[in-house]
Enzyme design. Structure first.
Site, short mmCIF file in Angstrom:
data_model
loop_
_atom_site.label_atom_id
_atom_site.label_comp_id
_atom_site.label_asym_id
_atom_site.label_seq_id
_atom_site.Cartn_x
_atom_site.Cartn_y
_atom_site.Cartn_z
CG ASP A 3 7.06 -19.71 34.00
OD1 ASP A 3 7.88 -19.47 32.52
OD2 ASP A 3 6.70 -18.97 34.96
CG HIS B 167 0.92 -13.10 37.12
ND1 HIS B 167 0.66 -14.07 38.07
CD2 HIS B 167 1.74 -12.91 36.72
CE1 HIS B 167 1.50 -14.58 37.14
NE2 HIS B 167 2.51 -13.95 36.41
CD GLU C 255 4.57 -12.62 38.94
OE1 GLU C 255 5.40 -11.81 37.59
OE2 GLU C 255 4.91 -13.93 38.70
CB SER D 47 -1.31 0.09 1.06
OG SER D 47 -0.33 -0.14 2.58
CG HIS E 164 0.55 -16.20 31.59
ND1 HIS E 164 -0.14 -15.78 32.68
CD2 HIS E 164 1.81 -15.91 31.18
CE1 HIS E 164 1.68 -14.97 33.39
NE2 HIS E 164 2.20 -15.61 32.52
ZN ZN Z 1 4.46 -14.93 33.49
#
Ligand code: ZN
Length: 892
Positions: free
Chosen positions: A790, A734, A715, A349, A444
């Protein structure tokens, strides 16, 4: 040697003591009995008269009381057995007296009176044994008789009740208080209900009702039928301090008490609310408090001020957050690429873009000077953020929000008390679906920790066995093979085990984000991290791609689990994007079950010290310029163009607990930010937001996918982060710090901002599991989901997401319905396509309330969804003084 035939003297002593004690107890009982003889006689008369007239009522009582009293008996024995109460009769009296001391309110009077007749004449009253099936038909009659009972209460034991109640109390406020205090006590422990006592561990200050916890609860019944849902719930709720054996009559007493507590006016008549309540549990939410009618006046100017300020905050969010102009369900479907790795050249574009003061500005062409997609500048943002901070610290707003949140919490408990059985039944009758085959998204999860430790160990061992001579790293001035690397570490494949790998979070990582990050190094060796967990290494991330493919195939095999992997772009050089995209395309990492987010670590100060960055502007250039290039002219970055179709979000990561200075309204521009300090969280957030906003506007105008801002936030660290995210972010990871700020928590509720929570991860880093606010947030109706964060560091099993659900379900006693609701939330929060969501949640998933829910897909009862929806609507009406506008569709 023969045993002596005569009984030993000690036994004589024991026998004597036993008889003595029995005698004492019996005489105590008869004295007690005589002292209330009159009351007793009166009770029996009335009960007899009643038993003739209201058989169904009795059956109901029998069905929902009188069983499962073992637990209580045991308690009684342990507590009171030493008093010499050798006989059952004597023992029976004790819990009564204990019950009187435990609840200073209504239970005191009824705790005594209701259980007394049972000692003498239980069997007289309950000798008939009719079948449950018959009784179902009598529901209406039963209700009527329970209303009659109110008269009985009034005439039987009037004085005690009257003393404890303020006659002038308005019926509704009184009912709310009463129900609240009942609900505060543990809810019955049945599979279809749940308790959230741990939610009270919040850091919030507030009236402590925690002492209620010590009241022993009579276990509830699970088998109650739908027809009885409402009444039985009240029954089992209120049968608190009464012994199991007495429960037959006690339940009826306390049923009445719950009713009186909840609904009656003091002339002994039920209010209309109660009738609604019993007759129509579905719409009870409207009957707890009257909804605010449009244009209704506020109680006082203070309340009005508070609501105005909260409205202002919500409107500010609306001003900032990026939403598609045309939501995906109304847009014509994007051309579906059958081969996610095939690039068709696209005509570029004519757009031109320039980086000005840290934000990319887009123009229609090179010669144009009119900005196409203007975005609020940083001064405006910081001014608005300071407004939010001001509202947050206002005392009136704080108490108002705190009370609304408490109200929401109690309302949910009440909903469970009334409807848990209906919900359970609805779930049972939805064919095929259960918790295992509804869609759950791991919203997450960091990609470099997406495999569990056992998996990584197995993978490393297999590589060491099959490819020992592969040159994998350049270290200390020479190229090394995998075998040499392990020799340099003095390790063999046989030595390796999970303990040696040492990637799991443990006690040492709590409040130590730095130590937690070191756990990414297998065997504590950064070279192993580089070989196995990086995608920009000497082998071009081949090992990481291979292990990712194994994880993806596990995910696909599970079919119902999806993941949104977060992978890093550091902003050290512009080529990072192309490098990442080619890793993705060349290793064919596309999967139906996975999409990707980009995470930017907030490490300006590190790069500055290393000399890789001179100003904050460098990072912004490296992160955003390639994205605009690929959007304006996909041919310039073909692989990045393909990869961006799979990227749905942008994340900011790093240790939030590091101290930082609160930004002022006038901050230096990114080009001026040349000092060695890391900018504050909200500074990072604003510049990422502003660039993404412009990028998304441009991409939407070109019919491309968009990238939502979904950072880690709340967090740890300051509440500022949450205030900034309230204005700018689609959802956050979190958010546990919300427990410290009722105002923001309430605003997050009203705006229904997604919280992607990972309580097991918090447990390793910042907050013990039992103090996690997740169950409290869930009760209050915040938009929460569960995610793993994790798995490499935290989880033990092959299915980390299910492990996360499992621990939460057990510790916080989430019911199947709760779990399914959380899973449903996770799909809404995720960035999966409209088509995928329609397939997983139902064709009409984008409609608000129960209209958008399909129990055959989500296994969440409509009752639950409409409770959440109606409750939310009422809160919005309250804040907007009855003038809130509710669009049909959910926010895109
Ligand atoms: Zn994380």
């Amino acid at each position: 040697m023969d045993r002596p035939s005569s009984t030993p003297p000690s036994l004589h002593m024991a026998m004597a003591a036993f008889f003595g004690a029995s005698l004492m107890a019996l005489s105590a009982f008869y004295i007690h009995k005589r002292s209330v003889d009159q009351v007793l006689r009166r009770l029996i008369e009335i009960r007899r008269a009643q038993s003739r007239s209201s058989r169904p009522q009795r059956e109901q009582e029998e069905l929902y009381g009188g069983d499962d009293d073992d637990e209580y008996d045991g308690d009684g024995l342990r507590e009171f057995g030493s008093d010499g109460g050798g006989t059952a009769v004597a023992l029976r009296d004790y819990p009564r007296s204990s019950s009187t001391s435990m609840d200073g309110n209504g239970h005191r009077s009824y705790g005594i009176s209701s259980s007394l007749p049972n000692v003498a004449v239980t069997t007289e009253w309950f000798e008939e044994d009719d079948k449950f099936e018959q009784s179902v038909g009598y529901e209406a009659q039963a209700r009527a008789s329970s209303l009659d009972n109110l008269n009985f209460v009034a005439s039987g034991l009037p004085s005690l009740r009257k003393d404890q109640r303020d006659r002038e109390n308005a019926q509704l406020s009184c009912s709310y208080k009463r129900i609240a205090s009942l609900g505060r006590i543990m809810t019955p422990r049945s599979p279809s209900r749940n308790t959230f006592e741990s939610a009270e561990d919040s850091d919030e200050e507030g009236p402590g009702l925690e002492n209620d916890d010590c009241i022993p609860f009579y276990p509830g019944n699970t088998e109650s039928s739908d027809n009885y849902g409402v009444n039985t719930n009240i029954c089992s709720l209120s049968a608190v301090p009464i012994r199991g054996d007495d429960a037959k009559c006690a339940n009826s007493e306390t049923l009445r008490e719950a009713k009186t507590g909840a609904d009656i006016q003091h002339d002994g008549k039920t209010g209309s609310t109660s009738v609604n309540l019993v007759g129509n549990g579905l719409t009870f939410s409207n009957t707890v408090l009257p909804p605010r009618i449009a244009g209704q006046e506020f109680a006082n100017t203070e309340e009005e001020e508070v609501c105005k300020m909260l409205c202002e905050c919500l409107n500010l969010r609306k001003k900032y957050v990026y939403r598609e102009e045309v939501p995906p369900w109304k847009a014509k479907p994007l051309a579906k690429n059958s081969d996610p790795y095939h690039f068709d050249p696209v005509e570029p574009s004519s757009h031109d873009f320039r980086m000005e003061d840290g934000v990319v500005h887009v123009y229609a062409s090179k010669n144009d000077s009119e900005e196409l997609f203007p975005v609020a500048n940083s001064t405006e943002f910081f001014t608005d953020m300071h407004y939010i901070l001001k509202v947050m610290s206002n005392g009136n707003v704080r108490s108002a929000c705190y009370h609304r949140l408490r109200f929401l919490e109690e309302k949910f408990r009440l909903h469970l008390l009334l409807n848990a059985d209906r919900e359970f039944l609805a779930q049972k009758s939805a064919p095929h679906r259960d918790f295992y085959n509804i869609r759950k998204v791991d919203t997450h999860i960091h990609h470099s920790a997406c495999m569990n430790q056992k998996h990584l160990l197995r993978f490393i061992k297999s590589k060491l066995k099959k490819e020992p001579d592969e040159v994998v790293i350049f270290r200390d001035g020479k190229y090394m093979t995998l075998k040499e690397v392990f020799e340099s570490l003095d390790l063999t494949g046989y030595d390796l085990n999970v303990d040696l790998l040492d990637v799991h979070a443990d006690k040492s990582t709590f409040h130590r984000f730095d130590k937690f990050n070191l756990k990414y190094n297998p065997c504590g060796q950064s070279r192993l991290r580089e070989i196995f967990l990086k995608q920009d290494n000497l082998i071009q991330g081949r090992f990481l791609a291979e292990v990712t493919k194994e994880v993806l195939s596990d995910l696909e095999a599970s079919k119902y689990q999806m993941a949104e992997y977060r992978i890093s772009v550091y902003g050290r050089k512009q080529s990072e994007w192309d490098q990442l995209a080619s890793w993705f395309v060349n290793n064919s990492l596309y999967s139906e079950n996975a999409i990707w987010l980009i995470q930017l670590p907030r490490l300006y100060n590190v790069y500055k010290n290393m000399g890789t960055a001179t100003s904050f502007q460098n990072i912004l250039d490296n992160v955003f310029i390639p994205l605009f290039e690929a959007t304006v002219n996909p041919n310039s970055h073909p692989q990045l163009h393909l990869f961006l179709m799979q990227v749905v979000g942008f994340d900011l990561v790093d240790d939030e607990s590091k101290p930082e200075r609160r930004p002022t309204k006038h901050m230096p521009t990114p080009a001026e930010w040349t000092n060695e300090f890391n900018p504050a969280y909200s500074y990072y957030l604003y510049y990422c937001y502003a660039n993404l906003y412009t990028l998304n506007k441009l991409r939407e105008s070109k019919g491309m996918t968009t990238i939502k801002l979904r950072p880690h936030c709340g967090e740890a660290g300051d509440v500022d982060h949450l205030a900034a995210a309230l204005l700018l972010c689609h959802n956050i990871s979190h958010g546990i710090i919300l427990r410290k700020t009722p105002v923001l928590q309430y605003l997050y509720y009203l705006a229904q901002i997604g919280l992607l929570m990972s309580p097991l991860s918090n447990n390793s880093l910042f907050l013990d599991y039992h103090r996690n606010p997740m169950p409290m947030f869930f009760q209050r109706g915040l938009n929460v989901s569960l995610s793993t964060d994790d798995p490499l560091q935290i989880h033990l099993t092959k299915e980390p997401l299910l492990e996360e659900y499992s621990v939460a379900a057990k510790v916080w006693k989430f019911s199947a319905c709760d779990l399914c609701e959380i899973a449903r939330n996770s799909v809404y929060q995720s960035g999966f396509s409209h088509e995928a969501k329609a397939h997983w949640l139902g064709d009409k998933y984008y409609l608000r309330g129960s209209k958008g829910n399909d129990i055959h897909k989500t296994n969440v009862p409509n009752l639950r969804i409409s409770f959440r929806h109606e409750t939310w609507k009422e809160e919005m009406q309250y804040i907007y003084a009855g003038e809130a506008i509710f669009p049909e569709d959910v926010d895109p």
